[in-house]
Design an enzyme around this catalytic site. Structure first.
Site, PDB file in Angstrom:
ATOM      1  N   SER A 711       0.812  -1.221   0.000  1.00  0.00           N
ATOM      2  CA  SER A 711       0.000   0.000   0.000  1.00  0.00           C
ATOM      3  C   SER A 711       0.847   1.273   0.000  1.00  0.00           C
ATOM      4  CB  SER A 711      -0.946   0.011   1.200  1.00  0.00           C
ATOM      5  OG  SER A 711      -0.213   0.011   2.405  1.00  0.00           O
ATOM      6  N   LYS A 754      -6.337   3.073   8.787  1.00  0.00           N
ATOM      7  CA  LYS A 754      -5.455   4.082   8.209  1.00  0.00           C
ATOM      8  C   LYS A 754      -6.078   5.481   8.280  1.00  0.00           C
ATOM      9  CE  LYS A 754      -3.245   0.824   5.001  1.00  0.00           C
ATOM     10  NZ  LYS A 754      -3.074   0.424   3.597  1.00  0.00           N
TER      11      LYS A 754
END
Length: 805
Positions: A711, A754
């Site tokens: 990511s 996140k």
């Protein structure tokens, strides 16, 4: 070796501390040094070819090496040999030369003291010789009632004429307390030393006489007990011959009654196996080892609650009410749990047998402290079923689950059967805690046993190795918990349905603390609600600056810490009836704040980008840094990066090169280093040459923490593009997403954690993949979406437009 061979006294010499005993002159003793101060002192003495003094530590100060923790007297001597041992310790061979006293400390590292020899004063030799005869007599008496003095030592004491040497020999042999040994050691008057020693010897003689008498009585008692045992055994045999020994028959009959009472509820093979073992037991000699093993087996299996089922019918409304009562937020997990039990209730109402169609096993996954195990507790409370918790963390022996075969010493049923026995029901709620931490080794694979346990098609005939018959587990509700589902083996993964219990937002933590944690902890610490109050700003500051977690476990500890301090304050001040905690006095209750995520400073910089990461304990903001150095176009990666992140960085570098070559990323001529000759010849350099003329260094702090995951692509592209183009990156923007070689932004996982991390770091804008924006945004808490702008991006060009300024 004599003391006169060394320098004059008093002198400054190193000090070695001894925890166990007093050493005496003329003793050659091995000393094992395992702490730095002692080792440094020994090394100093050897390097300087000097003496060393060995001083014992005072009672209660074992292990301490400070000057104040030592007796001021000890033995001065030399180190004959020094050897380093494999375990880190140092062995030295020490030879004592004289008694000495420390006058003052000279230094701490190593410990050095100003030392002088203790003189010996002898006044009347005739009187001392007479006293010496008394001492020798007492030593002979003591040797007769103890084993302190071997013959050669007695002969030395009898023949030696050095008075102080004799005292030291006796003191080193008799077990004196440290304080007694010190008084004798420090005394300079030889006559006084002899008289004190006589007192200690008299006490030791009396103590040893008493011990000898007690040992004699104990020996006599043991003989008597043995005699009684043999007589009782003879009596048993006589009673058996006469047919009057009924105790064993009564015991066997009791087992038969238990077995018959459970017969209708047991399976045929279970009844057959237990009956067989009971018959074997009845034919065995009662004192044989097999009889003991078989009796243990019967005790275990006849405790299994065959056919005992909690009759409470499923009520989905009660399950929902209990979940809402015990847990704030967690809407998605609670909704899925209610759906799961709604299916079970419907099957029950319509009379459909559900032993082999009970559906998937639920597995709560998420960071520590978010309420995975407590959700299982709530389910058990709502269903009125007993709860059994089996901790699987570190489990590596398959026999722990399946049971040990009875041929092994200490064999016992597996944890599943033991759980049923503890629950006293065949349909408890069994929580398989930390199923992702099961390990595999040469003693079998526990995950293979879990496949059978958790499979509704197989667990109706689960076979425990110890019981040696099938047990029906189809009525058990199994609930697993895991921190990282990626570590669960694929076959076991397919058996379960995962319900993600995600991180809490600060507002959710505030509500949980207010509704649950504070009232619960006040009750645990004996405080009333009115006696301790915490203001809303103080509670928010506590959550924001004093806890570091995805869940609320540390927050509970902080509330407990606050309650303890409040209880202490109220006990110390009887007039205090109420304690109020505010932002101003918060630091009186807690030592220091722990800043979870570094706040953004809002100032754009070159070569630093905010990436978002998922960890097993929640989300985090990673600052990815980059610098450029004149070179040939190579790239160096640091920061304990895994293979996936390294690949992301290489892909990102290729994507940036493509952007530069296609003029989508503008490079100023000032950014391109030129050689002196190129400058002198007026050669114009193509801007695309920039990545060939710099070496890049990309770093992800902190370097000691391993990092990996798919990511970091767009963050890597942004930081490399920034450093090559000298364009600044907005510090209030964070991003997550993988990138392809074509520049497409690919979707990622862990979006909720996140975005919560970005919210805590006060980011104003977050870039996420467009697919995640369309698919996962409804799972994000509203307060997070309201606090910052969330933008979905498809191409890397869109990312650079948002972050480069």
């Amino acid at each position: 070796m004599k003391l006169s061979n060394y320098g004059e006294f008093p002198a400054d010499i190193p000090v070695i501390a001894e925890d166990d005993i007093f050493l005496y002159p003329f003793m050659i003793s091995p000393l094992f040094l395992n702490d730095e101060k002692n080792i440094n002192a020994a090394t100093k003495a050897i390097e300087d070819n000097s003496l060393v003094i060995v001083c014992p530590t005072k009672p209660g100060h074992d292990g301490e090496r400070e000057y104040a923790s030592l007796y001021d007297a000890g033995v001065v001597g030399s180190i004959m040999r020094k050897v380093s041992l494999p375990d880190g310790r140092v062995k030295v061979l020490f030879q004592g030369l004289a008694r000495a006293k420390m006058l003052e400390k000279v230094s701490d590292e190593p410990l050095i003291a100003h030392v002088d020899v203790i003189p010996s004063v002898e006044v009347n030799s005739l009187k001392i010789d007479a006293i010496l005869e008394v001492v020798r007599e007492k030593v002979r008496t003591l040797s007769g009632v103890s084993n302190y003095f071997p013959p050669d030592l007695l002969r030395t004491i009898e023949e030696n004429h050095d008075h102080n040497r004799i005292i030291d020999l006796i003191c080193s042999t008799v077990k004196l307390k440290k304080e007694q040994a010190y008084k004798l050691f420090i005394e300079t008057d030889t006559e006084k030393r002899f008289l004190d020693l006589i007192d200690y010897l008299i006490d030791e003689i009396e103590a040893n006489k008493l011990q000898k008498e007690i040992r004699s009585k104990v020996h006599t008692h043991i003989e008597k007990v043995n005699k009684e045992y043999f007589l009782k055994e003879q009596l048993k045999q006589i009673q058996k011959e006469l047919g009057t020994d009924t105790a064993r028959d009564e015991e066997i009959e009791e087992y038969r009654k238990k077995l018959e009472s459970k017969k209708s509820k047991m399976s045929e093979d279970a009844y057959k196996e237990v009956s067989k073992q009971l018959e074997r037991f009845s034919r065995m000699h009662p004192d044989s080892s097999d009889a003991s093993m078989t009796q243990t087996y019967l005790d275990w299996v006849l405790e299994i609650p065959f056919g005992s089922i909690s009759k409470k019918s499923l009520d989905i409304n009660k399950v929902e009410d209990q979940l809402n009562k015990d847990h704030y937020s967690l809407e998605k997990p609670k909704e899925r749990i209610v759906e799961y039990f709604a299916v079970k209730e419907l099957l029950e109402l319509r009379g459909i047998k559900q032993t082999k169609s009970a559906g998937a096993i639920l597995c709560f996954s998420g960071p520590p402290g978010v309420g995975k195990t407590s959700l299982a507790n709530s389910i058990a409370s709502a269903l009125k079923r007993p709860l059994v918790r089996i901790a699987l963390g570190g489990l590596e022996d398959v026999n722990e689950l399946r049971g040990h075969r009875r041929t092994y010493v200490g064999a016992m049923p597996g944890r599943i059967v033991q759980g049923l026995i503890d629950a006293k029901k065949m349909n408890p709620v069994i929580v398989l805690d930390e199923i992702d931490k099961v390990t595999r080794n040469g003693r079998g694979d526990p995950t293979a046993a879990l496949l059978e346990i958790l499979d509704p098609e197989q667990n109706s005939e689960f076979r425990d190795y110890y019981t040696n018959f099938n047990i029906d587990l189809s009525n058990v509700i199994f609930i697993a918990t895991a921190n990282d589902v990626g570590r669960i083996p694929k076959p076991l993964f397919d058996r379960m349905e995962f319900i993600t219990v995600s991180s809490y937002t600060p507002q959710e933590k505030y509500e949980i603390a207010k509704r649950y944690l504070i009232p619960q902890e006040l009750k645990k610490h004996g405080l009333k609600k009115s006696e301790l109050t915490i203001s809303k700003p103080a509670l928010k500051e506590l959550i924001h600056s004093y806890t570091r977690e995805a869940g609320v476990r540390n927050l509970r500890r902080r509330v407990a810490q606050m309650s303890r301090k409040a209880a202490l304050m109220m006990l110390k001040n009887s007039k205090l009836s109420k304690i109020s905690v505010s932002v101003k006095n918060l630091n009186e209750f807690f030592d220091k704040s722990v800043f979870e995520i570094e706040k953004t400073d809002k100032v754009p910089v070159i070569g630093v980008v905010n990436g978002l990461a998922w960890t097993a304990v929640g989300g985090d903001v990673l600052k990815i840094e980059s610098i450029r150095i004149k070179g040939k176009g190579t790239m160096q990666l640091t920061g304990s990066l895994g293979d996936v992140m390294k690949e992301s960085a290489r892909i990102a570098f290729s994507v940036v090169k493509t952007l530069i070559d296609t003029r989508k990323l503008k490079i100023s001529a000032e950014n391109i280093p030129v050689t002196f000759k190129e400058k002198e010849d007026g050669i114009k350099i193509d801007p695309s040459e920039v990545y060939k003329r710099y070496d890049l260094h990309v770093h992800v702090p902190d370097g000691a923490t391993p990092k990996d995951g798919p990511s970091a692509g767009i963050a890597m592209v942004s930081v490399i593009a920034s450093i090559l183009s000298s364009a600044k990156i907005r510090s209030d923007v964070a991003m997550t997403g993988e990138v392809s070689l074509n520049g497409d932004v690919l979707p990622i996982g862990g979006l909720r954690e996140k975005l919560i991390a970005a919210h805590k770091a006060d980011m104003t804008k977050v870039l996420i993949p467009q697919k995640n924006y369309e698919r996962d945004l409804d799972e994000i808490p509203q307060e997070v979406k309201d606090a910052m702008e969330i933008i979905g991006v498809k191409r890397i060009d869109e990312v650079l437009k948002q972050v480069l300024v």
